[in-house]
Write a protein that holds these residues in place. Structure first.
Motif, PDB file in Angstrom:
ATOM      1  N   TYR A 156       0.018   6.654   0.591  1.00 35.15           N
ATOM      2  CA  TYR A 156      -0.479   4.990   0.517  1.00 35.15           C
ATOM      3  C   TYR A 156      -1.799   4.934   0.896  1.00 35.15           C
ATOM      4  CZ  TYR A 156      -1.567   2.222   5.199  1.00 35.15           C
ATOM      5  OH  TYR A 156      -1.457   1.362   5.618  1.00 35.15           O
ATOM      6  N   ALA A 213       5.134  10.410  -0.847  1.00 32.65           N
ATOM      7  CA  ALA A 213       4.754   9.188  -0.627  1.00 32.65           C
ATOM      8  C   ALA A 213       3.404   9.120  -0.216  1.00 32.65           C
ATOM      9  CB  ALA A 213       5.198   9.243   1.011  1.00 32.65           C
ATOM     10  N   LYS A 273       0.821  -1.059  -0.228  1.00 32.04           N
ATOM     11  CA  LYS A 273       0.116   0.013  -0.104  1.00 32.04           C
ATOM     12  C   LYS A 273       1.035   1.452   0.409  1.00 32.04           C
ATOM     13  CE  LYS A 273      -3.838  -2.156   2.437  1.00 32.04           C
ATOM     14  NZ  LYS A 273      -5.076  -2.068   3.503  1.00 32.04           N
ATOM     15  N   LEU A 274       2.464   0.655  -0.096  1.00 25.92           N
ATOM     16  CA  LEU A 274       2.775   2.531   0.305  1.00 25.92           C
ATOM     17  C   LEU A 274       3.789   2.241  -0.633  1.00 25.92           C
ATOM     18  CD1 LEU A 274       4.261   4.687   2.164  1.00 25.92           C
ATOM     19  CD2 LEU A 274       5.839   3.177   3.168  1.00 25.92           C
TER      20      LEU A 274
END
Length: 767
Positions: A301, A299, A246-247
């Motif tokens: 998520y 980033a 998920k990241l």
């Protein structure tokens, strides 16, 4: 502004209860990559009657109404793949299509999917799996697409439309973000030359880039480029990606050291009454040194399978030094010309910082949304020193300037699918821009300036699209309110306020059958003045010439009607555009026969444009021919009489790629530009020839490219402008020719697919 953004976020959150059941799924190939624009059809049993249908999106995903499924069959098909039929009740959510091939007497014939396709008026180009993906540089790949062309300064633009608005994975992006990609990162490119209401009203064309998403893991890309032309330049790039379930985390850094030589001989003839003033710069030239550091980190998520959040920060530091030398010969009527030598030092330092927050959500199988918040800060400092020497006399002028610019913006967009084949889009965006500028100069004819500019913009849009058999329809409208304030801190009499209320409608109808695709579309657009154009600051050139902006400028509005058609290797489009309050350069005069270059609104300009592309593969030979013509209709006043600029400008570009065994690729690109009229400027013909030889090693992990750019050294922009009381001629020779070596190393080829959108990209481009 705070209330508007808070309201948008609240609306974004309360929509979770909207939606209805439906069947969703994904069409993939044998490598588990999404198959774009595959046909998904529901057939009723027992007689296979058509019930409903749709087309997969750019990622291979699709949606059908659950209430219409029953006990039928789902049939999946796409050009170049074997069709597949499965029971609707047993569909697991993903189907894999196999590439189609037929073996005849020992010869294998593989179906060739067209590289270019027309879809709802947009030209879709596949990059993944084609020779386009093997280019090292993104601009080289874009320049060979139908409708795209190189400019004389080496940039890429849409023929006849200028620089497009850029989207990366449906996220609005700047031009320098696009340069951070490589062609191997890209799945497909979509060129929209007549954008609808969904897109910002500013910008005459939209370029949408869709990237690849790889498997989980680490990825590293390192690149070095050395260029030797008149001077040596190089740049180095390093990018790291990590994706684990998920990241996703990504970081990027590039250092560039560009060195160039530019020749710009000029002449001015200014007619005032019975006198003709002459100014000639026969040997004017620049030596430019630009050092740039560019970085970003992002980033995102997945909170759940339906909700993604993320953040991105990026920055750029640029130091640009230019040393200009030349001589100026000047005189008037029949008097002899005097001469002076002019040296000009220009140092400019710019820092740009940008932060983005986003939340993408699928509230149900029918409703999705995207929320983006952005903040940008731009700081600029420059110094200009000019020395003019004539007959032992020396005039020294020094100017110092600084500027700060900040942008705060938010964007919220929804997509709702009430039924199969029907989609409704709606949303809004708001932004606030504040600019502060200061300028001081020792020149007597350049007054000090200290001013602020504030701009507030709020927009809302809605559009609907529907399919009915072989036809598809789209209609939309966009409303924009803008308030612009100019405050002169030294003279309040110069304060100005502009308010604009504009509605921009758009519509299109498309027809597709038996391999033929065609679209008729209408749109309305605007072109807003840049902050530099609106500024009343004066920029010193020499004793007789300087530049300044025009705070009285109005936005231009354009209306465009376009027809596009494609069939297998052919693509053709034709359009008519009418634009009022057209923005362009103009000239004024002051006492002492000084020439002021500035910007004006012209009453109108209109033009016809047509583009034809033919591309086909013959074994190892992959040729693509693009022909274009633009016919302007534009008039200005010259020395008290109307002057028409009606000469067409044409272009012909032939791109050829040869794929040889052992991963060798040879590219030959040739383009010819006929010249013609661009607004009030007449251009002479020029041409371009590029050669590139590329070799891949270690299963394409390491690649080497040798390139000769502008081999004939003929990319020279020779222009003439007659407007007002001035006749101006110039040659812009950017000395683009060079020989280069490019080295690219890829460890595990992941791709940065940051999913946020930049709601401030158009304002950042105007900086």
């Amino acid at each position: 502004m705070k209330r508007m953004i808070f309201t948008a976020m609240l609306l974004h959150c309360v929509c979770a209860g909207i939606g209805a059941d439906s069947l969703t799924g994904k069409v993939t190939d044998e490598a588990h990559r999404g198959v774009a624009y595959a046909n998904v059809v529901l057939l009723a049993l027992p007689d296979s009657v058509f019930v409903a249908g749709t087309v997969s999106d750019a990622d291979g995903c699709f949606m059908l109404e659950a209430s219409a499924l029953g006990e039928g069959l789902l049939r999946f098909s796409c050009l170049g793949y074997h069709s597949c039929t499965v029971p609707a009740s047993g569909f697991t959510g993903e189907v894999t299509l196999c590439e189609e091939s037929v073996r005849l007497q020992g010869v294998e014939v593989v179906a060739e999917r067209p590289v270019h396709q027309l879809k709802d008026g947009a030209l879709l180009t596949r990059v993944e799996g084609t020779t386009l993906s093997q280019y090292h540089r993104i601009n080289d790949m874009l320049a060979v697409l139908p409708g795209m062309t190189f400019t004389v300064s080496g940039e890429v633009e849409v023929f006849g439309l200028g620089t497009p608005v850029i989207y990366i994975n449906n996220r609005k992006a700047r031009a320098d973000e696009l340069q951070q990609l490589t062609p191997q990162d890209i799945r497909s490119v979509e060129l929209i030359t007549n954008p609808g209401a969904r897109y910002d009203a500013e910008g005459k064309a939209v370029l949408k880039v869709y990237t690849l998403r790889r498997d989980d893991g680490h990825a590293l890309l390192a690149e070095h480029v050395s260029e030797q032309g008149r001077r040596y330049s190089d740049y180095e790039t390093l990018r790291y990606d990590y994706w684990n379930r998920k990241l996703h985390v990504s970081a990027y850094y590039q250092y560039a050291d560009y060195r160039s030589v530019v020749n710009q001989p000029q002449s001015h003839e200014l007619a005032l009454g019975d006198s003709l003033y002459l100014y000639r710069n026969p040997d004017q030239g620049d030596r430019r040194d630009t050092k740039q550091h560019m970085w970003y980190a992002n980033a995102d998520y997945e909170l759940t399978a339906r909700h993604v959040i993320g953040a991105k920060v990026e920055g750029t530091h640029t130091r640009d030094y230019t040393f200009r030398t030349g001589s100026l010969a000047y005189g008037w009527s029949h008097a002899p010309l005097a001469e002076k030598d002019i040296d000009n030092d220009y140092l400019n330092r710019t820092d740009v910082y940008h932060a983005n927050l986003f939340h993408n959500a699928d509230w149900s199988d029918r409703l999705s949304s995207a929320l983006n918040l952005d903040f940008v800060y731009n700081r600029n400092r420059y110094r200009q020193a000019t020395a003019e020497t004539s007959s032992g006399d020396r005039l020294e002028t020094e100017s110092h300037g600084k500027g700060n610019l900040s942008i705060a913006s938010g964007q919220l967009a929804f997509d709702y699918r009430p039924a199969s084949g029907v989609q409704v889009g709606f949303g809004s965006d708001v932004s606030r821009v504040h600019t502060h500028n200061e300028l001081q100069s020792t020149a007597d004819n350049v007054a000090a300036s200290l001013y602020d500019e504030d701009e507030v913009r709020a927009a809302a849009f809605a559009d609907v699209s529907a399919e009915a058999g072989d036809f598809s329809f789209r209609a939309g409208v966009r409303y924009e309110y803008m308030q612009m304030k100019f405050r002169d801190r030294l003279d309040a009499s110069g304060n100005l306020t502009h308010r604009f209320h504009n509605v921009y409608p758009s519509a299109s109808v498309s027809y597709k059958r038996n391999g033929w695709s065609q679209t008729l579309s209408f749109s309305s657009r605007t072109t807003r003045p840049s902050f530099r154009q609106l500024s009343n600051a004066v920029y010193y050139s020499n004793e007789f010439m300087y530049q300044r902006g025009n705070p009285l400028l109005l936005p231009a509005t354009a209306y465009k009607l376009e027809w596009s058609i494609s069939h297998k290797p052919f693509y053709f489009s034709a359009s008519y555009t009418y634009e009022k309050n057209h923005l362009s350069t103009c000239h004024e005069e002051e006492a002492g026969n000084r020439i002021i270059s500035t910007f004006c609104n012209y009453r109108r300009i209109h033009y016809l444009k047509a583009t034809l592309n033919i591309q086909k593969t013959f074994g190892i030979w992959h040729p693509s021919l693009t022909l274009g013509i633009s016919q302007p209709f534009f008039k200005v006043m010259y020395r008290g009489e109307p002057l028409a600029y009606h000469s067409p400008n044409c272009t012909a570009a032939l791109n050829q790629q040869f794929t040889f065994p052992k991963d060798y690729l040879l590219s030959v690109y040739y383009a010819f530009y006929s010249g013609g009229d661009l607004e009030s400027v007449s251009i002479r013909p020029y041409q371009m020839l590029n050669l590139e030889l590329q070799k891949d090693f270690f299963e394409k992990r390491f690649s080497v490219s040798l390139k000769a750019y502008d081999l004939l050294r003929t990319m020279k922009f020779r222009e003439e402008q007659r407007e007002g009381n001035l006749r101006f001629t110039q040659t812009e020779d950017y000395q683009l020719w060079n020989f280069s070596v490019s080295l690219v190393f890829r460890f595990n080829q992941l791709k940065n697919t940051y999913r946020g959108k930049n709601s401030s990209a158009s304002d950042m481009e105007r900086m």
